[in-house]
Design an enzyme around this catalytic site. Structure first.
Site, PDB file in Angstrom:
ATOM      1  N   ARG A 103       0.874  -1.186   0.000  1.00 11.95           N
ATOM      2  CA  ARG A 103       0.000   0.000   0.000  1.00 11.95           C
ATOM      3  C   ARG A 103       0.902   1.223   0.000  1.00 11.95           C
ATOM      4  O   ARG A 103       1.679   1.438   0.933  1.00 11.95           O
ATOM      5  CB  ARG A 103      -0.920   0.004   1.223  1.00 11.95           C
ATOM      6  CG  ARG A 103      -1.587   1.354   1.423  1.00 11.95           C
ATOM      7  CD  ARG A 103      -2.690   1.348   2.428  1.00 11.95           C
ATOM      8  NE  ARG A 103      -3.876   0.686   1.908  1.00 11.95           N
ATOM      9  CZ  ARG A 103      -5.101   0.872   2.405  1.00 11.95           C
ATOM     10  NH1 ARG A 103      -5.299   1.667   3.420  1.00 11.95           N
ATOM     11  NH2 ARG A 103      -6.122   0.232   1.869  1.00 11.95           N
ATOM     12  N   HIS A 130      -7.311   0.459  -6.533  1.00 11.90           N
ATOM     13  CA  HIS A 130      -7.601  -0.309  -5.309  1.00 11.90           C
ATOM     14  C   HIS A 130      -8.304  -1.611  -5.726  1.00 11.90           C
ATOM     15  O   HIS A 130      -9.479  -1.814  -5.429  1.00 11.90           O
ATOM     16  CB  HIS A 130      -8.456   0.539  -4.362  1.00 11.90           C
ATOM     17  CG  HIS A 130      -8.433   0.075  -2.940  1.00 11.90           C
ATOM     18  ND1 HIS A 130      -7.709  -1.031  -2.516  1.00 11.90           N
ATOM     19  CD2 HIS A 130      -9.052   0.559  -1.813  1.00 11.90           C
ATOM     20  CE1 HIS A 130      -7.888  -1.197  -1.215  1.00 11.90           C
ATOM     21  NE2 HIS A 130      -8.691  -0.243  -0.768  1.00 11.90           N
ATOM     22  N   GLN A 133     -10.205  -3.919  -3.133  1.00 11.99           N
ATOM     23  CA  GLN A 133     -11.490  -3.366  -2.722  1.00 11.99           C
ATOM     24  C   GLN A 133     -12.558  -3.629  -3.789  1.00 11.99           C
ATOM     25  O   GLN A 133     -13.682  -4.028  -3.479  1.00 11.99           O
ATOM     26  CB  GLN A 133     -11.353  -1.854  -2.482  1.00 11.99           C
ATOM     27  CG  GLN A 133     -12.649  -1.201  -2.042  1.00 11.99           C
ATOM     28  CD  GLN A 133     -13.087  -1.663  -0.659  1.00 11.99           C
ATOM     29  OE1 GLN A 133     -12.315  -1.623   0.273  1.00 11.99           O
ATOM     30  NE2 GLN A 133     -14.336  -2.112  -0.538  1.00 11.99           N
ATOM     31  N   ASP A 225     -16.907   7.604  -2.235  1.00 14.02           N
ATOM     32  CA  ASP A 225     -15.641   7.501  -1.501  1.00 14.02           C
ATOM     33  C   ASP A 225     -15.378   8.881  -0.895  1.00 14.02           C
ATOM     34  O   ASP A 225     -16.007   9.878  -1.298  1.00 14.02           O
ATOM     35  CB  ASP A 225     -14.518   7.089  -2.483  1.00 14.02           C
ATOM     36  CG  ASP A 225     -13.183   6.814  -1.796  1.00 14.02           C
ATOM     37  OD1 ASP A 225     -13.147   6.662  -0.554  1.00 14.02           O
ATOM     38  OD2 ASP A 225     -12.158   6.766  -2.512  1.00 14.02           O
ATOM     39  N   CYS A 264     -16.313   1.916   0.375  1.00 12.08           N
ATOM     40  CA  CYS A 264     -15.115   1.132   0.723  1.00 12.08           C
ATOM     41  C   CYS A 264     -14.717   1.297   2.181  1.00 12.08           C
ATOM     42  O   CYS A 264     -14.047   0.431   2.734  1.00 12.08           O
ATOM     43  CB  CYS A 264     -13.960   1.504  -0.192  1.00 12.08           C
ATOM     44  SG  CYS A 264     -13.440   3.228  -0.046  1.00 12.08           S
ATOM     45  N   ARG A 292     -13.807  -8.293   1.725  1.00 14.34           N
ATOM     46  CA  ARG A 292     -12.372  -8.056   1.500  1.00 14.34           C
ATOM     47  C   ARG A 292     -11.581  -9.303   1.874  1.00 14.34           C
ATOM     48  O   ARG A 292     -10.678  -9.730   1.159  1.00 14.34           O
ATOM     49  CB  ARG A 292     -11.885  -6.871   2.363  1.00 14.34           C
ATOM     50  CG  ARG A 292     -12.407  -5.510   1.963  1.00 14.34           C
ATOM     51  CD  ARG A 292     -11.832  -5.043   0.649  1.00 14.34           C
ATOM     52  NE  ARG A 292     -10.369  -5.020   0.642  1.00 14.34           N
ATOM     53  CZ  ARG A 292      -9.610  -4.017   1.085  1.00 14.34           C
ATOM     54  NH1 ARG A 292     -10.171  -2.918   1.550  1.00 14.34           N
ATOM     55  NH2 ARG A 292      -8.291  -4.080   1.024  1.00 14.34           N
TER      56      ARG A 292
HETATM   57  N1  NVA Z   1      -9.736   6.897  -1.667  1.00 16.30           N
HETATM   58  C1  NVA Z   1      -9.418   6.492  -0.321  1.00 16.30           C
HETATM   59  C2  NVA Z   1      -9.716   5.030  -0.163  1.00 16.30           C
HETATM   60  C3  NVA Z   1      -9.444   4.493   1.216  1.00 16.30           C
HETATM   61  C4  NVA Z   1      -9.691   3.019   1.301  1.00 16.30           C
HETATM   62  C5  NVA Z   1      -7.955   6.797  -0.050  1.00 16.30           C
HETATM   63  O1  NVA Z   1      -7.130   6.591  -0.949  1.00 16.30           O
HETATM   64  O2  NVA Z   1      -7.641   7.259   1.047  1.00 16.30           O
HETATM   65  N1   CP Z   2     -11.229   0.159   2.338  1.00 13.82           N
HETATM   66  C1   CP Z   2      -9.966   0.092   2.782  1.00 13.82           C
HETATM   67  O1   CP Z   2      -9.021  -0.195   2.046  1.00 13.82           O
HETATM   68  O2   CP Z   2      -9.829   0.309   4.118  1.00 13.82           O
HETATM   69  P1   CP Z   2      -8.473   0.518   4.906  1.00 13.82           P
HETATM   70  O3   CP Z   2      -7.894   1.822   4.466  1.00 13.82           O
HETATM   71  O4   CP Z   2      -8.899   0.531   6.364  1.00 13.82           O
HETATM   72  O5   CP Z   2      -7.553  -0.619   4.608  1.00 13.82           O
END
Ligand code: NVA
Ligand code: CP
Length: 305
Positions: A103, A130, A133, A225, A264, A292
């Site tokens: 990540r 993602h 997700q 989101d 998500c 997930r």
């Molecule tokens: N768009 C959000 C998704 C979090 C799961 C982010 O990148 O923070």
């Molecule tokens: N939806 C998602 O990826 O959640 P986290 O940021 O908690 O991993």
């Protein structure tokens, strides 16, 4: 299936359906408390440059349930955080691990890790994509909608919000399984041109607009989101630009009566989604979060098994 899962475009429709089949089997094992050490003694490294609740816990728990181990690697504790190149990190970690989940910010970093290392790489979120997700999201749509509608082809999914990782992956994943996709982003926060061009190849199955009502019209699934994602600092500008880009009861009137809502998570209530709509649809949203675990276990079985 490809050796890595770096973005939704790495998967064909058949790959996605195979992942569903395995995920459903694994979900059933959990439900019936049947042990399934399919990845016995395998180790997944989990590199986190950004925070996480769901991704971290579901990958670690998933590896444990598959008989292996998930190794949490924070960027702060790795030499990567002090400037060691991805090339060297990928070469070295490939000698110890059976797979890695990453990540981070730049999509190029996960692509580079995959190029230089010898182990499967799973994208656990970048600014661009993602995919884990979206596999869980599609699995949830299948559970809630495919009994009645039989096929994804008859469904319309609408995304409201930022033209960022979730929008990109939902567009590619949703179009791949056969859905119609409509997207409403505010001006200045639109999906990049390459994603618009990708969608345009699907003709009338893809609608891009700045108008939330147009996007939500007759939708079977509404998704949103956060207005400001991890790493985005311009919060007050974004609050202004996104104020009309939310799923609330008013917008729900434009969707089908039996429309479901996905998120998500984490959710910011009364920003991108009203408290009422969240409460009304929270069962689906928490099933989506649970999925997930099952979808990612299926991915790991495919890539590391
Ligand atoms: N768009 C959000 C998704 C979090 C799961 C982010 O990148 O923070
Ligand atoms: N939806 C998602 O990826 O959640 P986290 O940021 O908690 O991993």
């Amino acid at each position: 299936m490809n050796k890595h899962l770096l973005k939704m475009a790495d998967l064909t429709k058949d790959d996605i359906f195979e992942i569903f089949e395995t995920a459903e089997k694994l979900k059933n094992y959990n439900k019936n408390k049947i042990e399934h050490p399919i990845l016995k003694n395998k180790i997944l490294g989990m590199i986190f440059v950004k925070s996480s609740t769901r991704t971290r816990v579901s990958f670690e728990v998933g590896m444990h349930q598959l008989g292996g181990k998930g190794l949490f690697l924070s960027q702060n504790d790795l030499q990567l955080g002090r400037g060691e190149p991805i090339y060297d990190t990928a070469k070295v970690l490939s000698r110890y691990l059976d797979g890695v989940m990453i990540r981070t910010y730049a999509q190029q970093d996960v692509e580079d890790f995959a190029k230089y290392g010898d182990i499967p790489v799973i994208n656990g979120l970048t600014d661009y994509a993602h995919p884990c997700q979206v596999l869980a999201d599609l699995m949830t749509v299948k559970e809630y909608k495919l009994k009645e509608y039989k096929s994804f082809d008859n469904l319309k999914l609408c995304f409201i919000g930022d033209g960022f990782n979730m929008a990109n992956s939902l567009i590619v994943g949703g179009l791949t399984v056969g859905m119609s996709i409509s997207v409403a982003n505010p001006k200045g926060y639109e999906i990049e041109q390459s994603i618009k061009d990708y969608g345009a190849k699907f003709n009338s199955r893809f609608i891009f607009t700045n108008n939330v009502k147009e996007a939500a019209k007759d939708a079977d699934i509404l998704v949103t989101d956060v207005w400001y994602s991890m790493g985005q600092e311009d919060i007050s500008e974004r609050k202004e630009a996104f104020k009309d880009y939310k799923i609330d009861n008013e917008l729900m009137k434009f969707a089908k009566k039996d429309a479901i809502v996905l998120h998500c998570l984490p959710a910011h209530r009364d920003e991108e989604i009203s408290s009422e709509v969240f409460k009304q649809h929270e069962n689906v949203i928490f099933d989506e979060a649970e999925n997930r675990l099952h979808a990612q276990k299926a991915v790991m079985v495919k890539l590391m098994g």
